[in-house]
Design a protein around this motif. Sequence first.
Motif, PDB file in Angstrom:
ATOM      1  N   ALA A 265      15.706  14.978   0.717  1.00 15.49           N
ATOM      2  CA  ALA A 265      14.728  14.669  -0.328  1.00 15.49           C
ATOM      3  C   ALA A 265      13.736  13.617   0.158  1.00 15.49           C
ATOM      4  CB  ALA A 265      15.451  14.188  -1.589  1.00 15.49           C
ATOM      5  N   LEU A 266      14.256  12.591   0.816  1.00 14.36           N
ATOM      6  CA  LEU A 266      13.394  11.524   1.325  1.00 14.36           C
ATOM      7  C   LEU A 266      12.431  12.066   2.379  1.00 14.36           C
ATOM      8  CD1 LEU A 266      13.200   8.483   0.703  1.00 14.36           C
ATOM      9  CD2 LEU A 266      14.676   8.062   2.675  1.00 14.36           C
ATOM     10  N   ALA A 267      12.943  12.879   3.292  1.00 19.98           N
ATOM     11  CA  ALA A 267      12.100  13.469   4.329  1.00 19.98           C
ATOM     12  C   ALA A 267      11.045  14.397   3.740  1.00 19.98           C
ATOM     13  CB  ALA A 267      12.963  14.226   5.333  1.00 19.98           C
ATOM     14  N   ASP A 268      11.346  15.008   2.585  1.00 21.03           N
ATOM     15  CA  ASP A 268      10.416  15.918   1.922  1.00 21.03           C
ATOM     16  C   ASP A 268       9.433  15.207   1.013  1.00 21.03           C
ATOM     17  OD1 ASP A 268      11.539  18.077   3.182  1.00 21.03           O
ATOM     18  OD2 ASP A 268      12.838  18.631   1.503  1.00 21.03           O
ATOM     19  N   GLY A 269       9.572  13.876   0.877  1.00 22.92           N
ATOM     20  CA  GLY A 269       8.625  13.107   0.079  1.00 22.92           C
ATOM     21  C   GLY A 269       8.947  13.036  -1.393  1.00 22.92           C
ATOM     22  N   THR A 270      10.216  13.202  -1.751  1.00 25.10           N
ATOM     23  CA  THR A 270      10.604  13.122  -3.159  1.00 25.10           C
ATOM     24  C   THR A 270      11.598  11.990  -3.368  1.00 25.10           C
ATOM     25  OG1 THR A 270      12.386  14.739  -2.858  1.00 25.10           O
ATOM     26  CG2 THR A 270      10.230  15.583  -3.527  1.00 25.10           C
ATOM     27  N   GLY A 271      11.690  11.541  -4.618  1.00 24.49           N
ATOM     28  CA  GLY A 271      12.628  10.486  -4.971  1.00 24.49           C
ATOM     29  C   GLY A 271      12.122   9.099  -4.586  1.00 24.49           C
ATOM     30  N   PHE A 272      13.012   8.124  -4.697  1.00 23.21           N
ATOM     31  CA  PHE A 272      12.682   6.737  -4.371  1.00 23.21           C
ATOM     32  C   PHE A 272      13.949   6.049  -3.891  1.00 23.21           C
ATOM     33  CE2 PHE A 272      14.509   6.349  -8.522  1.00 23.21           C
ATOM     34  CZ  PHE A 272      15.153   5.124  -8.513  1.00 23.21           C
ATOM     35  N   VAL A 273      13.759   4.948  -3.158  1.00 25.55           N
ATOM     36  CA  VAL A 273      14.873   4.147  -2.663  1.00 25.55           C
ATOM     37  C   VAL A 273      14.822   2.778  -3.314  1.00 25.55           C
ATOM     38  CG1 VAL A 273      16.053   3.229  -0.629  1.00 25.55           C
ATOM     39  CG2 VAL A 273      14.736   5.360  -0.460  1.00 25.55           C
ATOM     40  N   ASP A 274      15.933   2.373  -3.882  1.00 24.11           N
ATOM     41  CA  ASP A 274      16.068   1.049  -4.484  1.00 24.11           C
ATOM     42  C   ASP A 274      16.311   0.022  -3.381  1.00 24.11           C
ATOM     43  OD1 ASP A 274      16.709  -1.195  -5.969  1.00 24.11           O
ATOM     44  OD2 ASP A 274      18.611  -0.402  -6.734  1.00 24.11           O
ATOM     45  N   LEU A 275      15.317  -0.825  -3.131  1.00 20.90           N
ATOM     46  CA  LEU A 275      15.443  -1.920  -2.161  1.00 20.90           C
ATOM     47  C   LEU A 275      15.350  -3.269  -2.877  1.00 20.90           C
ATOM     48  CD1 LEU A 275      13.178  -0.556   0.734  1.00 20.90           C
ATOM     49  CD2 LEU A 275      15.663  -0.375   0.515  1.00 20.90           C
ATOM     50  N   SER A 276      15.859  -3.302  -4.089  1.00 22.81           N
ATOM     51  CA  SER A 276      15.694  -4.496  -4.914  1.00 22.81           C
ATOM     52  C   SER A 276      16.536  -5.674  -4.452  1.00 22.81           C
ATOM     53  CB  SER A 276      16.021  -4.166  -6.376  1.00 22.81           C
ATOM     54  OG  SER A 276      17.378  -3.752  -6.521  1.00 22.81           O
ATOM     55  N   HIS A 277      17.389  -5.465  -3.439  1.00 22.56           N
ATOM     56  CA  HIS A 277      18.147  -6.583  -2.880  1.00 22.56           C
ATOM     57  C   HIS A 277      17.336  -7.386  -1.875  1.00 22.56           C
ATOM     58  CE1 HIS A 277      18.268  -3.445   0.039  1.00 22.56           C
ATOM     59  NE2 HIS A 277      19.185  -3.983   0.820  1.00 22.56           N
ATOM     60  N   ARG A 278      16.193  -6.875  -1.442  1.00 21.59           N
ATOM     61  CA  ARG A 278      15.379  -7.575  -0.462  1.00 21.59           C
ATOM     62  C   ARG A 278      14.670  -8.774  -1.083  1.00 21.59           C
ATOM     63  NH1 ARG A 278      14.748  -5.455   4.397  1.00 21.59           N
ATOM     64  NH2 ARG A 278      12.705  -6.423   4.732  1.00 21.59           N
ATOM     65  N   GLY A 279      14.433  -9.788  -0.256  1.00 20.65           N
ATOM     66  CA  GLY A 279      13.732 -10.965  -0.733  1.00 20.65           C
ATOM     67  C   GLY A 279      12.248 -10.706  -0.873  1.00 20.65           C
ATOM     68  N   VAL A 280      11.630 -11.353  -1.855  1.00 20.66           N
ATOM     69  CA  VAL A 280      10.186 -11.238  -2.090  1.00 20.66           C
ATOM     70  C   VAL A 280       9.593 -12.641  -2.096  1.00 20.66           C
ATOM     71  CG1 VAL A 280       8.358 -10.491  -3.668  1.00 20.66           C
ATOM     72  CG2 VAL A 280      10.444  -9.108  -3.416  1.00 20.66           C
ATOM     73  N   VAL A 281       8.593 -12.846  -1.262  1.00 27.60           N
ATOM     74  CA  VAL A 281       7.922 -14.138  -1.127  1.00 27.60           C
ATOM     75  C   VAL A 281       6.427 -13.912  -1.280  1.00 27.60           C
ATOM     76  CG1 VAL A 281       7.437 -16.078   0.430  1.00 27.60           C
ATOM     77  CG2 VAL A 281       9.720 -15.030   0.403  1.00 27.60           C
ATOM     78  N   THR A 282       5.757 -14.792  -2.015  1.00 28.85           N
ATOM     79  CA  THR A 282       4.305 -14.705  -2.149  1.00 28.85           C
ATOM     80  C   THR A 282       3.669 -16.006  -1.678  1.00 28.85           C
ATOM     81  OG1 THR A 282       4.332 -15.503  -4.453  1.00 28.85           O
ATOM     82  CG2 THR A 282       4.406 -13.119  -4.097  1.00 28.85           C
ATOM     83  N   VAL A 283       2.444 -15.862  -1.175  1.00 31.23           N
ATOM     84  CA  VAL A 283       1.622 -17.016  -0.800  1.00 31.23           C
ATOM     85  C   VAL A 283       0.262 -16.815  -1.449  1.00 31.23           C
ATOM     86  CG1 VAL A 283       0.612 -18.371   1.060  1.00 31.23           C
ATOM     87  CG2 VAL A 283       2.818 -17.235   1.409  1.00 31.23           C
ATOM     88  N   SER A 284      -0.135 -17.763  -2.277  1.00 27.58           N
ATOM     89  CA  SER A 284      -1.443 -17.708  -2.923  1.00 27.58           C
ATOM     90  C   SER A 284      -2.231 -18.957  -2.563  1.00 27.58           C
ATOM     91  CB  SER A 284      -1.282 -17.590  -4.442  1.00 27.58           C
ATOM     92  OG  SER A 284      -0.493 -18.665  -4.945  1.00 27.58           O
ATOM     93  N   GLY A 285      -3.495 -18.980  -2.965  1.00 24.84           N
ATOM     94  CA  GLY A 285      -4.351 -20.114  -2.649  1.00 24.84           C
ATOM     95  C   GLY A 285      -5.469 -19.716  -1.703  1.00 24.84           C
TER      96      GLY A 285
END
Length: 321
Positions: free
Chosen positions: A34-54
Amino acid sequence: MKSPLLSLPGAVPGEGPDEGVAAHYGDLFREQRALADGTGFVDLSHRGVVTVSGADRLSWLHLLITQHVSELPPGQATEALILSAHGHIEHALYLVDDGETTWAHVEPDSQGDLIAYLESMKFFYRVDIADRTDDCAVVHLPAGSITEAAEDTVVRETPYGRDLFLPRVRLTDFAEASGPAIGVLAYEALRVEAHRPRVGLETDHRTIPHELGWIGSAVHLQKGCYRGQETVARVQNLGKPPRRLVFLHLDGSEVTLPSHGAPIRLASEGEEGRQLGFITSSARHHELGPIALALVKRNVPVDAELIADSTAAAQETVVEP
């Protein structure tokens, strides 16, 4: 960070660095296809998210990371490394700028160390650094997916698909509208097939970018002024890295896969031979069968038959010796 999607039918929890999200939802090869065919999604919500603004965010990041980002256009994805003073890989950042804020996702539980380093380098620059892991979840849509992202969602588009920085409170609703859910083992199998390294798996305390083929994609050679740049330039101009990444086709008759860290030896020397490297990642691929990435000494012949533990392995060159 435990994902609410672990409550979906068939979800089997991930292990190791991917603890907190689903390894699979009951059918690993169906999910890969399914992933190779371009369908569905993968939950990567365990990854860290960092933002830099300014106002100074891009010129400031340009001084700290291996990638050229001082004029990074809004919406253009890139990736970069942070190196030690000796040029060893410490962090990989998967970046996109939305015109006001630079977003990055990083390895699970690594965002604290990354933010500590960034905070120590702020000095007089007009930047604000934030850990957004608690309120933002990363979701991956494969290349070819027709799923549309909401207008207020930050999107990082690459040749492998789109990474969405999704408000965590919308994760369950997104899953209901954008399924099927695909486990991280399928995502990892396609990563191994594509020879894409991952910090913490393909790296150890002494890995330099040249060993993994990160020169060009994550390391820009026409810029300096970042920590570890001297090592990058010296190896690029005067020498060769001590190790190189290889792709392995493993003997499909074995029941188990060689695990991370499994020793690599010459098949001709057997299981008591000299260790020449180690397995970094292994996976079962829906078309190729059992495959792996490994780091081996640079002088291992490119046509040498290898064994990982006791499993026969035929190599393909990723990084030239």
